[in-house]
Design a protein around this motif. Structure first.
Motif, short mmCIF file in Angstrom:
data_model
loop_
_atom_site.label_atom_id
_atom_site.label_comp_id
_atom_site.label_asym_id
_atom_site.label_seq_id
_atom_site.Cartn_x
_atom_site.Cartn_y
_atom_site.Cartn_z
N ALA A 1 0.84 -1.20 0.00
CA ALA A 1 0.00 0.00 0.00
C ALA A 1 0.87 1.25 0.00
O ALA A 1 0.63 2.19 -0.76
N TYR A 2 1.90 1.25 0.81
CA TYR A 2 2.75 2.43 0.91
C TYR A 2 3.52 2.65 -0.38
O TYR A 2 3.75 3.79 -0.78
N ALA A 3 3.90 1.59 -1.07
CA ALA A 3 4.59 1.74 -2.36
C ALA A 3 3.70 2.48 -3.35
O ALA A 3 4.15 3.38 -4.07
N LEU A 4 2.43 2.13 -3.42
CA LEU A 4 1.49 2.83 -4.32
C LEU A 4 1.30 4.27 -3.87
O LEU A 4 1.28 5.19 -4.70
N VAL A 5 1.19 4.49 -2.58
CA VAL A 5 1.04 5.84 -2.05
C VAL A 5 2.24 6.70 -2.47
O VAL A 5 2.08 7.84 -2.89
N LEU A 6 3.43 6.15 -2.38
CA LEU A 6 4.63 6.90 -2.77
C LEU A 6 4.62 7.26 -4.25
O LEU A 6 5.02 8.37 -4.62
N LEU A 7 4.19 6.36 -5.10
CA LEU A 7 4.11 6.64 -6.53
C LEU A 7 3.16 7.81 -6.81
O LEU A 7 3.49 8.71 -7.59
N ALA B 1 12.32 15.38 -19.65
CA ALA B 1 13.65 15.02 -19.11
C ALA B 1 13.73 15.37 -17.63
O ALA B 1 14.28 14.60 -16.83
N GLN B 2 13.19 16.53 -17.27
CA GLN B 2 13.18 16.91 -15.85
C GLN B 2 12.31 15.94 -15.05
O GLN B 2 12.67 15.58 -13.93
N TYR B 3 11.17 15.56 -15.62
CA TYR B 3 10.30 14.62 -14.92
C TYR B 3 11.03 13.32 -14.64
O TYR B 3 11.01 12.81 -13.51
N TRP B 4 11.69 12.75 -15.63
CA TRP B 4 12.37 11.47 -15.43
C TRP B 4 13.54 11.59 -14.46
O TRP B 4 13.79 10.69 -13.67
N ARG B 5 14.26 12.72 -14.51
CA ARG B 5 15.34 12.92 -13.54
C ARG B 5 14.76 13.03 -12.14
O ARG B 5 15.29 12.46 -11.18
N PHE B 6 13.69 13.79 -12.00
CA PHE B 6 13.01 13.95 -10.71
C PHE B 6 12.53 12.59 -10.19
O PHE B 6 12.80 12.22 -9.05
N VAL B 7 11.82 11.86 -11.04
CA VAL B 7 11.28 10.57 -10.62
C VAL B 7 12.39 9.60 -10.22
O VAL B 7 12.30 8.94 -9.19
N SER B 8 13.45 9.54 -11.02
CA SER B 8 14.52 8.59 -10.70
C SER B 8 15.25 8.97 -9.42
O SER B 8 15.56 8.11 -8.59
N GLY B 9 15.49 10.26 -9.21
CA GLY B 9 16.15 10.68 -7.98
C GLY B 9 15.27 10.52 -6.76
O GLY B 9 15.70 10.01 -5.73
N ALA C 1 12.88 8.52 -6.52
CA ALA C 1 12.69 7.08 -6.30
C ALA C 1 13.73 6.53 -5.32
O ALA C 1 13.42 5.67 -4.49
N ALA C 2 14.95 7.02 -5.42
CA ALA C 2 16.00 6.58 -4.48
C ALA C 2 15.64 7.00 -3.06
O ALA C 2 15.76 6.21 -2.12
N PHE C 3 15.17 8.26 -2.90
CA PHE C 3 14.74 8.70 -1.58
C PHE C 3 13.54 7.89 -1.11
O PHE C 3 13.44 7.52 0.06
N ARG C 4 12.62 7.65 -2.01
CA ARG C 4 11.41 6.91 -1.65
C ARG C 4 11.73 5.44 -1.32
O ARG C 4 11.06 4.84 -0.47
N ALA C 5 12.73 4.87 -1.98
CA ALA C 5 13.13 3.50 -1.63
C ALA C 5 13.67 3.46 -0.20
O ALA C 5 13.33 2.55 0.58
N ALA C 6 14.46 4.45 0.15
CA ALA C 6 14.95 4.54 1.53
C ALA C 6 13.79 4.80 2.49
O ALA C 6 13.72 4.20 3.57
N VAL D 1 8.08 11.54 6.64
CA VAL D 1 7.90 12.84 5.97
C VAL D 1 8.94 13.82 6.52
O VAL D 1 9.63 14.51 5.78
N ALA D 2 9.06 13.88 7.83
CA ALA D 2 10.00 14.80 8.47
C ALA D 2 11.45 14.43 8.15
O ALA D 2 12.27 15.31 7.86
N LEU D 3 11.76 13.16 8.17
CA LEU D 3 13.14 12.72 7.95
C LEU D 3 13.66 13.03 6.55
O LEU D 3 14.82 13.39 6.38
N PHE D 4 12.82 12.89 5.56
CA PHE D 4 13.29 12.99 4.18
C PHE D 4 13.02 14.35 3.51
O PHE D 4 13.49 14.58 2.40
N ALA D 5 12.31 15.25 4.16
CA ALA D 5 11.91 16.51 3.53
C ALA D 5 13.09 17.37 3.05
O ALA D 5 13.10 17.83 1.91
N VAL D 6 14.06 17.59 3.89
CA VAL D 6 15.18 18.48 3.53
C VAL D 6 16.01 17.86 2.40
O VAL D 6 16.40 18.56 1.46
N LEU D 7 16.27 16.58 2.49
CA LEU D 7 17.05 15.91 1.43
C LEU D 7 16.36 16.00 0.08
O LEU D 7 16.99 16.28 -0.94
N LYS D 8 15.06 15.79 0.07
CA LYS D 8 14.31 15.87 -1.18
C LYS D 8 14.26 17.30 -1.72
O LYS D 8 14.29 17.50 -2.93
#
Length: 128
Positions: A36-42, A67-75, A77-82, A106-113
């Protein structure tokens, strides 16, 4: 500082969709919490791209939107995997309630993203 607050505010609509979506999938439809959380993240990543694109950052890179969308999504995605891995450990092994784990992440990953997103839309500001 104002731009990171704008970034966090622009993420609010996706967050407001994500929490009830996670609750619906887990509590009402009986989905496994990690799936469920994987779908939520997408859903969140896609909504957040458009919020950042139109509301937060100046687009200075000259790259095409796709191109920006795919760079955004791929980057992201790494944060979302963590994010997903931390969430899974918290709910499945540590026993943290699933919505509390979601809020913590949400709090942990906000600044990095934010820092990554700024580089996608505005380019590397350290170069002349």
């Amino acid at each position: 500082m104002a731009k990171i607050l704008k970034f966090l505010a622009a993420g609010l609509p996706a967050f407001l969709v994500a929490v009830p979506l996670n609750w619906l999938l887990v509590s009402w439809l009986g989905w496994p919490k990690p799936a469920a959380y994987a779908l939520v993240l997408l859903v969140q990543v896609t909504v957040n791209f458009f919020a950042c694109f139109y509301l937060v950052f100046e687009r200075r890179t000259g790259r095409p939107t796709l191109a920006q969308y795919w760079r955004f999504v791929s980057g992201i995605a790494a944060f979302r995997a963590a994010d997903w891995a931390a969430y899974t450990v918290l709910v499945e092994w540590v026993g943290v309630p699933y919505l509390a784990a979601q809020l913590l992440n949400v709090a942990l990953f906000a600044v990095l993203k934010y820092r990554f997103s700024a580089s996608v839309f505005e380019g590397d500001r350290t170069k002349g």
